[in-house]
Structure formats: C-alpha cells, structure tokens
Design a protein around this motif. Structure first.
Motif, PDB file in Angstrom:
ATOM      1  N   UNK A  28       0.832  -1.206   0.000  1.00  6.38           N
ATOM      2  CA  UNK A  28       0.000   0.000   0.000  1.00  6.38           C
ATOM      3  C   UNK A  28       0.870   1.260   0.000  1.00  6.38           C
ATOM      4  N   UNK A  29       0.367   2.279  -0.635  1.00  9.35           N
ATOM      5  CA  UNK A  29       1.083   3.552  -0.698  1.00  9.35           C
ATOM      6  C   UNK A  29       0.585   4.469   0.402  1.00  9.35           C
ATOM      7  N   UNK A  30       1.418   5.401   0.878  1.00 11.16           N
ATOM      8  CA  UNK A  30       0.973   6.346   1.900  1.00 11.16           C
ATOM      9  C   UNK A  30      -0.257   7.121   1.429  1.00 11.16           C
ATOM     10  N   UNK A  31      -1.285   7.157   2.262  1.00 11.95           N
ATOM     11  CA  UNK A  31      -2.545   7.802   1.867  1.00 11.95           C
ATOM     12  C   UNK A  31      -2.420   9.317   1.805  1.00 11.95           C
ATOM     13  N   UNK A  32      -1.379   9.883   2.412  1.00 11.56           N
ATOM     14  CA  UNK A  32      -1.195  11.337   2.352  1.00 11.56           C
ATOM     15  C   UNK A  32      -0.782  11.807   0.971  1.00 11.56           C
ATOM     16  N   UNK A  33      -0.320  10.877   0.138  1.00 12.88           N
ATOM     17  CA  UNK A  33       0.126  11.214  -1.206  1.00 12.88           C
ATOM     18  C   UNK A  33      -1.010  10.920  -2.178  1.00 12.88           C
ATOM     19  N   UNK A  34      -1.647  11.954  -2.741  1.00 14.28           N
ATOM     20  CA  UNK A  34      -2.847  11.729  -3.554  1.00 14.28           C
ATOM     21  C   UNK A  34      -2.531  11.104  -4.907  1.00 14.28           C
ATOM     22  N   UNK A  35      -3.564  10.495  -5.510  1.00 11.29           N
ATOM     23  CA  UNK A  35      -3.424   9.879  -6.810  1.00 11.29           C
ATOM     24  C   UNK A  35      -3.502  10.891  -7.938  1.00 11.29           C
ATOM     25  N   UNK A  36      -3.332  10.408  -9.157  1.00 15.59           N
ATOM     26  CA  UNK A  36      -3.248  11.296 -10.304  1.00 15.59           C
ATOM     27  C   UNK A  36      -4.593  11.898 -10.699  1.00 15.59           C
TER      28      UNK A  36
END
Length: 438
Positions: A28-36
C-alpha cells in the motif's frame, strides 16, 4: 520446433502469473500522497514531514473504565502523535497500530507514511491543528490528513483517546468516550497552546493564536463542543456525572471552549446519543467560528439529515457542507490495510460501499486545505475554491475545455462552473453548500 514453442508458451504463462502476483501483492502507498486523478489542493506541500510521539498527563481525572469505581481518580495519560513541517527529507515511516476486532480483541496492522521520526522542525511558526479521531480509532488511521497538512505548514497534534472496544455495546462502555472527547480535546489543545507560547520542544514551531480543530465521528462531537456548543445536561447521567459541571449552565462550562480558534472541521460528526440530543440552549448557533462539515449522503451511523440540521443550525458562523452522494460513515479513515481485509467487521472500519477511498480522501484533503488556508492562514485566494460553487457538482460546465481525457484543473468562475481545482471528468457525485453568518 514444437518443443521450443511449448517452452516459449510456458515461459509466457509463468511471466504473466508472476507479474499478476507482483501487482496483487504491491505494498500500500501512503494515503497522504494523492493519486493522479485527485483535485488540485490535495497535493502535498513543500515541506518534508516529521513525526514525534509525546504524552500529556492530566492529573486527578475520574476513572471511567468499566471495572473501576465511580469515585476513583487517576492521572489521565493521553499519548499524542504530532506531524509537523520538517527541515530535511528522510525515509517514510511505517506506523504500527490496531483496531478492535469483532470479539473485542485488537487486530494489528501497519500503515505506510511519508513522515520521518525525529526530524528537525522547519524554521518558522505554523498554525496548530488538533485532529480528533472517532470511537475506537487511533491517530495512525488519520495519517492521510495529518501528514498532508504538515507538508503544507501546519503542526498537527493527534491524541490517542484509547477507547474501550467498540464491540462492547453497553452504556458503561460508552460513558468514557462520551465524557472524555470534549474534555480531552479542550485539555490537549490548551496544553499544546501553552507549550507553543512557552517555546517548549516540538511545540515551539506552533502558533497558539492560529488554532484549528478537526474531528471525525465521536471526535466531531468533541470539536463542535470545544468550539462553543453548550452540552445538554442530560449527558451527565450518561457519563456518571462527569460532564455535569461542564454542561450548559454548569460552573465549568466555559472551560471546554478553546481559545484562539480560527476554524473547525467536523467529519461525520456524532450529533446525539440514543434519544438525547448532545447540545442544548442555542446549540450550534452558539458557535461563531467558521466551520466545514463533511458527510456521506448515506451515513446511517450519525444520520445524514441530522448533520444537515447541524449545518443549518449553526447560524452565527460562516459554514460549508460537503456531501458525498451515496457514501456512508467510513469517510474519515485510510483505505483498509491488507491485515484488515479478512473479515467484514475489519473491512467495514475503512471501506465505503460505493466510493473508492483513494478518491474520497484527496477530495476531503482538497477542501480542508482550502478551508484552513482561507480561515487560519488568511489566504484570501483560497476562497475561490469554496465560495460561489454550483451546489451539485454534476451540473458544472466548462465551455471550451480541451476534449478527451484532459488532466488540467478547472479555473472556476467565470470561465467554468466545474468546481475550481477539479479535472473536468472528476467533479461528480458531490454537493457543496455554503451559508454565511447571520
């Protein structure tokens, strides 16, 4: 030749299976970093993020644990996770936490983050945000917001309230969280402000005169109370008398109201306990601080009509209401970690039935950023992301927008009524309403 073809085919199958397995097991990726496909203001800010753990102690508090006598007094220990703007970039942390399982036994899991533990704080004074989680949650499941705001120049203090297991559906088990949310929020905020003014430790980078409160679910009840909504005296019986002096007309009622408050955000806020309304007298009309409400249109835990009523009742403050059509109550937490995907109970803490979590959270971050920047940092330009929007996002238009899968952000009025900062195909399924103070 036939043998070589078979080998080639077998190799292709193995490669395809290996590749599919790699994607399925991708961390999983850090949720603080938004998607494109996230709106403009959800992007991380310019600061690296640090994280620190601190504990506040409030002596002489009533012990409301189920197995404790009513009269006993303890030193109330409140662990805090603090996200803050850092001076240097480091390696992202992996948080370890747990939520209560269906049987009352904690289910442990890890949460990937972007913060670095113990980083030197960036120079400057930054607004103070107190972020309050819901019943049975932990600070780590709010890292999506805490880390993101820290990257934008906020010191985010997140208490761990240490609620009893939510599976204990008894009046005795609920007494502690009902009593402690407003008390803990007021205490933690006041103590953080005191340390900020005194220049103590990590709090030296916080500006006590620019304070915001954010709360989810039970935390939403707490921050609205700390903003000045008077408590219903009926809550005294629900809390073994603990809230009696703090209720409307009580000798300590004023102690719950936070000073230096510039903004309040209430995500899916609890608004009544059983048949008893939480607030009395002027209720939400007693709040004069700008407030942003965020809720799902199918929230059957706190009730969508009830949250709309809070928005209407807060008549003496500028306020906003963001509604996610068809969303439920679980809009405030990260997406479900792998360890929480093995039972419906565990998954239901995190995941919505309709909305993708990697869409929900960045949209919330976008509006919370615009709101805090506007009312806490006095960045007037951010008002364009909040004011004058068409109520129903689905009705927005953008004449002359590039055709196809255009990734640019809407400029907002007057060129477009697609919500400012949204990609043209992504401003759907929401309502946004604003009402001024009377």
């Amino acid at each position: 030749m036939r043998f070589r073809t078979r080998l080639t085919t077998l190799a292709s199958v193995i490669l395809a299976a290996t590749t599919a397995g790699a994607f399925a097991q991708e961390a999983p990726k850090p949720a603080a970093r938004p998607g494109i496909d996230s709106p403009e203001l959800s992007k991380l800010g310019t600061y690296p993020v640090g994280v620190a753990d601190v504990e506040f102690v409030q002596p002489g508090q009533a012990d409301l644990r189920v197995d404790a006598p009513n009269a006993s007094r303890i030193d109330r220990r409140v662990p805090l996770k603090i996200w803050y703007p850092a001076a240097t970039t480091g390696h992202g942390i992996s948080y370890r936490t747990a939520l209560s399982g269906e049987t009352g036994v904690d289910v442990p899991f890890e949460v990937p983050g972007i913060a670095t533990a113990g980083s030197t704080a960036a120079k400057g004074r930054f607004p103070l945000v107190v972020l309050a989680h819901g019943y049975g949650n932990t600070p780590e499941v709010l890292s999506w917001l805490g880390e993101n705001l820290a990257s934008k120049g906020y010191v985010v203090v997140t208490p761990a309230f240490r609620d009893p297991p939510i599976s204990l559906r008894t009046a005795a088990a609920r007494a502690g969280p009902i009593a402690r949310r407003p008390l803990d929020i007021a205490f933690v905020t006041g103590e953080a402000q005191r340390r900020a003014r005194a220049g103590e430790g990590i709090f030296a980078s916080a500006d006590a005169a620019r304070t915001a409160l954010i709360g989810y679910s039970m935390g939403g009840y707490g921050v609205l109370t700390a903003a000045g909504a008077p408590l219903n005296p009926a809550l005294a019986d629900m809390t073994r008398g603990v809230l009696a002096p703090y209720a409307a007309g009580g000798p300590k009622a004023a102690e719950l109201k936070v000073t230096g408050l510039k903004a309040v955000v209430a995500l899916s806020p609890a608004n009544r306990f059983g048949d008893a309304p939480i607030w009395s007298g002027d209720g939400l009309a007693a709040i004069t601080t700008p407030t942003l409400y965020i809720v799902g249109g199918q929230d059957h835990v706190v009730g969508y009509p009830a949250v709309r009523a809070l928005f209407d009742q807060e008549s003496n403050a500028q306020r906003y209401l963001l509604t996610f059509k068809e969303a439920g109550h679980s809009i405030g937490l990260i997406g479900a970690p792998p360890a929480m995907r093995h039972s419906f109970w565990d998954l239901d803490w995190f995941e919505d039935a309709v909305w993708r979590k990697d869409r929900l959270l960045p949209i919330e971050t976008h509006f919370i950023t615009a709101f805090l920047d506007r009312y806490v940092k006095d960045d007037m330009a951010k008002g364009a992301y909040l004011d004058g929007l068409v109520v129903d996002s689905d009705t927005g238009t953008w004449p002359g927008a590039p055709a196809g899968r255009y990734t640019g952000y809407s400029p907002g009025a007057p060129a477009a009524t697609v919500w400012k900062g949204f990609q043209p195909s992504r401003a759907t399924g929401m309502l946004f309403e604003a009402k001024p103070a009377q």
